[in-house]
Design a protein around this motif. Sequence first.
Motif, PDB file in Angstrom:
ATOM      1  N   ALA A  11      43.555  38.936  53.133  1.00 33.67           N
ATOM      2  CA  ALA A  11      44.973  39.015  53.504  1.00 33.67           C
ATOM      3  C   ALA A  11      45.901  38.519  52.403  1.00 33.67           C
ATOM      4  CB  ALA A  11      45.234  38.262  54.805  1.00 33.67           C
ATOM      5  N   ALA A  12      45.654  38.935  51.172  1.00 35.22           N
ATOM      6  CA  ALA A  12      46.542  38.565  50.071  1.00 35.22           C
ATOM      7  C   ALA A  12      47.878  39.289  50.207  1.00 35.22           C
ATOM      8  CB  ALA A  12      45.897  38.919  48.736  1.00 35.22           C
TER       9      ALA A  12
ATOM     10  N   ARG B 137      55.291  29.945  43.409  1.00 37.49           N
ATOM     11  CA  ARG B 137      56.306  29.015  43.897  1.00 37.49           C
ATOM     12  C   ARG B 137      56.923  29.464  45.222  1.00 37.49           C
ATOM     13  NH1 ARG B 137      57.080  25.362  39.893  1.00 37.49           N
ATOM     14  NH2 ARG B 137      56.077  25.940  37.934  1.00 37.49           N
ATOM     15  N   ASP B 138      56.400  30.555  45.785  1.00 43.74           N
ATOM     16  CA  ASP B 138      56.868  31.049  47.085  1.00 43.74           C
ATOM     17  C   ASP B 138      55.901  30.567  48.157  1.00 43.74           C
ATOM     18  OD1 ASP B 138      57.555  32.463  49.355  1.00 43.74           O
ATOM     19  OD2 ASP B 138      57.960  34.327  48.294  1.00 43.74           O
ATOM     20  N   GLY B 139      56.326  29.611  48.954  1.00 48.22           N
ATOM     21  CA  GLY B 139      55.443  28.993  49.934  1.00 48.22           C
ATOM     22  C   GLY B 139      54.996  29.894  51.066  1.00 48.22           C
ATOM     23  N   ALA B 140      55.545  31.104  51.138  1.00 44.60           N
ATOM     24  CA  ALA B 140      55.181  32.002  52.233  1.00 44.60           C
ATOM     25  C   ALA B 140      54.146  33.037  51.813  1.00 44.60           C
ATOM     26  CB  ALA B 140      56.439  32.718  52.752  1.00 44.60           C
ATOM     27  N   ARG B 141      53.547  32.879  50.637  1.00 40.72           N
ATOM     28  CA  ARG B 141      52.674  33.934  50.120  1.00 40.72           C
ATOM     29  C   ARG B 141      51.252  33.465  49.818  1.00 40.72           C
ATOM     30  NH1 ARG B 141      56.252  37.449  45.772  1.00 40.72           N
ATOM     31  NH2 ARG B 141      57.191  38.852  47.292  1.00 40.72           N
ATOM     32  N   HIS B 142      50.331  34.421  49.925  1.00 41.34           N
ATOM     33  CA  HIS B 142      48.952  34.233  49.482  1.00 41.34           C
ATOM     34  C   HIS B 142      48.799  35.076  48.212  1.00 41.34           C
ATOM     35  CE1 HIS B 142      44.374  34.947  50.255  1.00 41.34           C
ATOM     36  NE2 HIS B 142      44.596  34.126  49.252  1.00 41.34           N
ATOM     37  N   VAL B 143      48.563  34.420  47.080  1.00 40.95           N
ATOM     38  CA  VAL B 143      48.498  35.083  45.775  1.00 40.95           C
ATOM     39  C   VAL B 143      47.062  35.035  45.265  1.00 40.95           C
ATOM     40  CG1 VAL B 143      49.396  35.118  43.412  1.00 40.95           C
ATOM     41  CG2 VAL B 143      50.861  34.325  45.300  1.00 40.95           C
ATOM     42  N   VAL B 144      46.548  36.194  44.831  1.00 35.45           N
ATOM     43  CA  VAL B 144      45.205  36.274  44.258  1.00 35.45           C
ATOM     44  C   VAL B 144      45.300  36.959  42.894  1.00 35.45           C
ATOM     45  CG1 VAL B 144      42.862  37.169  44.499  1.00 35.45           C
ATOM     46  CG2 VAL B 144      44.118  36.403  46.529  1.00 35.45           C
ATOM     47  N   SER B 145      44.757  36.315  41.861  1.00 40.35           N
ATOM     48  CA  SER B 145      44.690  36.942  40.541  1.00 40.35           C
ATOM     49  C   SER B 145      43.253  37.324  40.241  1.00 40.35           C
ATOM     50  CB  SER B 145      45.225  36.003  39.453  1.00 40.35           C
ATOM     51  OG  SER B 145      44.362  34.895  39.271  1.00 40.35           O
ATOM     52  N   ILE B 146      43.086  38.499  39.648  1.00 36.53           N
ATOM     53  CA  ILE B 146      41.765  38.972  39.210  1.00 36.53           C
ATOM     54  C   ILE B 146      41.842  39.124  37.706  1.00 36.53           C
ATOM     55  CG2 ILE B 146      40.047  40.796  39.352  1.00 36.53           C
ATOM     56  CD1 ILE B 146      42.389  40.634  42.194  1.00 36.53           C
TER      57      ILE B 146
ATOM     58  N   HIS C   4      51.625  25.695  43.873  1.00 41.69           N
ATOM     59  CA  HIS C   4      52.996  25.194  43.991  1.00 41.69           C
ATOM     60  C   HIS C   4      53.666  25.876  45.182  1.00 41.69           C
ATOM     61  CE1 HIS C   4      53.029  22.902  40.281  1.00 41.69           C
ATOM     62  NE2 HIS C   4      52.541  23.941  39.632  1.00 41.69           N
ATOM     63  N   GLY C   5      53.199  25.592  46.355  1.00 49.33           N
ATOM     64  CA  GLY C   5      53.776  26.187  47.549  1.00 49.33           C
ATOM     65  C   GLY C   5      52.949  27.323  48.089  1.00 49.33           C
ATOM     66  N   ALA C   6      52.611  28.291  47.248  1.00 49.61           N
ATOM     67  CA  ALA C   6      51.807  29.429  47.701  1.00 49.61           C
ATOM     68  C   ALA C   6      50.338  29.029  47.817  1.00 49.61           C
ATOM     69  CB  ALA C   6      51.956  30.593  46.729  1.00 49.61           C
TER      70      ALA C   6
ATOM     71  N   ALA D 156      50.681  35.875  33.464  1.00 48.28           N
ATOM     72  CA  ALA D 156      50.547  34.463  33.837  1.00 48.28           C
ATOM     73  C   ALA D 156      51.876  33.910  34.334  1.00 48.28           C
ATOM     74  CB  ALA D 156      50.044  33.652  32.649  1.00 48.28           C
ATOM     75  N   ALA D 157      52.983  34.312  33.693  1.00 54.25           N
ATOM     76  CA  ALA D 157      54.307  33.866  34.136  1.00 54.25           C
ATOM     77  C   ALA D 157      54.665  34.475  35.488  1.00 54.25           C
ATOM     78  CB  ALA D 157      55.355  34.243  33.089  1.00 54.25           C
ATOM     79  N   ILE D 158      54.218  35.697  35.743  1.00 53.63           N
ATOM     80  CA  ILE D 158      54.452  36.335  37.043  1.00 53.63           C
ATOM     81  C   ILE D 158      53.675  35.603  38.130  1.00 53.63           C
ATOM     82  CG2 ILE D 158      53.883  38.423  38.369  1.00 53.63           C
ATOM     83  CD1 ILE D 158      54.749  40.028  35.877  1.00 53.63           C
ATOM     84  N   VAL D 159      52.420  35.240  37.828  1.00 50.51           N
ATOM     85  CA  VAL D 159      51.642  34.448  38.790  1.00 50.51           C
ATOM     86  C   VAL D 159      52.368  33.138  39.084  1.00 50.51           C
ATOM     87  CG1 VAL D 159      49.503  33.152  39.143  1.00 50.51           C
ATOM     88  CG2 VAL D 159      49.417  35.460  38.180  1.00 50.51           C
TER      89      VAL D 159
END
Length: 247
Positions: free
Chosen positions: A199-200, A152-161, A172-174, A144-147
Amino acid sequence: MDAMRLESLLAATTRLGASALHLVPGRSPMLRVQRRFVVGDDGAVTAAEVADFTRDLMFSDHRERLERRGHVEVLYVARSGERYRATIALVGGTTSVVLRPVPATPPRLAELDLPPQIEDFTRCRRGLVAIGGFFGSGKSLTLAAIVDACNRDGARHVVSIEDSIQVVHQSHGALLHQREVGTHVTTAAAGVRQAMATAADVIVVSELGDCAALDAALTAAESGCLVFAGVESGSIPGVLADMSSLA
């Protein structure tokens, strides 16, 4: 279990700052407070009470995982609105439950007293990072802390499963999507493949529990994604052995 009794126990959990509430048939309720147990004085928990409580928590896929793996985690929301991670386990032919408070806000890596190298991993652009630990060691909190860090990186697409969504993250940006197995995706492997299709840049998997999930995670890493995944193991050699066995 009687709702009023359970809510009273959860209120005591909050009041005492306990890290867990243990409900074991034949034993009085026990609160884990600063690595010690505080035993309740309101009588032993019965097997019927635990069965009644867990019956309403689990769906068919949870029951299948419980029978197959001996434990399963689900989310429980108290009347107060506080969220708890409920770990249901089969021990010696009986069912027990451990309820752990879920933070109201996502944990930060700096708050978890982890090596600074962990945050360095979140800045990588591709690869597979396995978060190993024994059952209940804090893998979910670390992930959860890694997510949160990647979020907080506005240039990324983050997906958690996630087996169950416990910590709810706000963007928060991403661009962030949280997917729950059994609700949004059928399996962890299907969730990873879906994340790749959308495209994550970063994929976080709560647990690699079978060879299909491992194969999907390796494929995603080889395709240019940064993948973080939980693996139930007590050591780094154990992580490697467990991943080898899944393959």
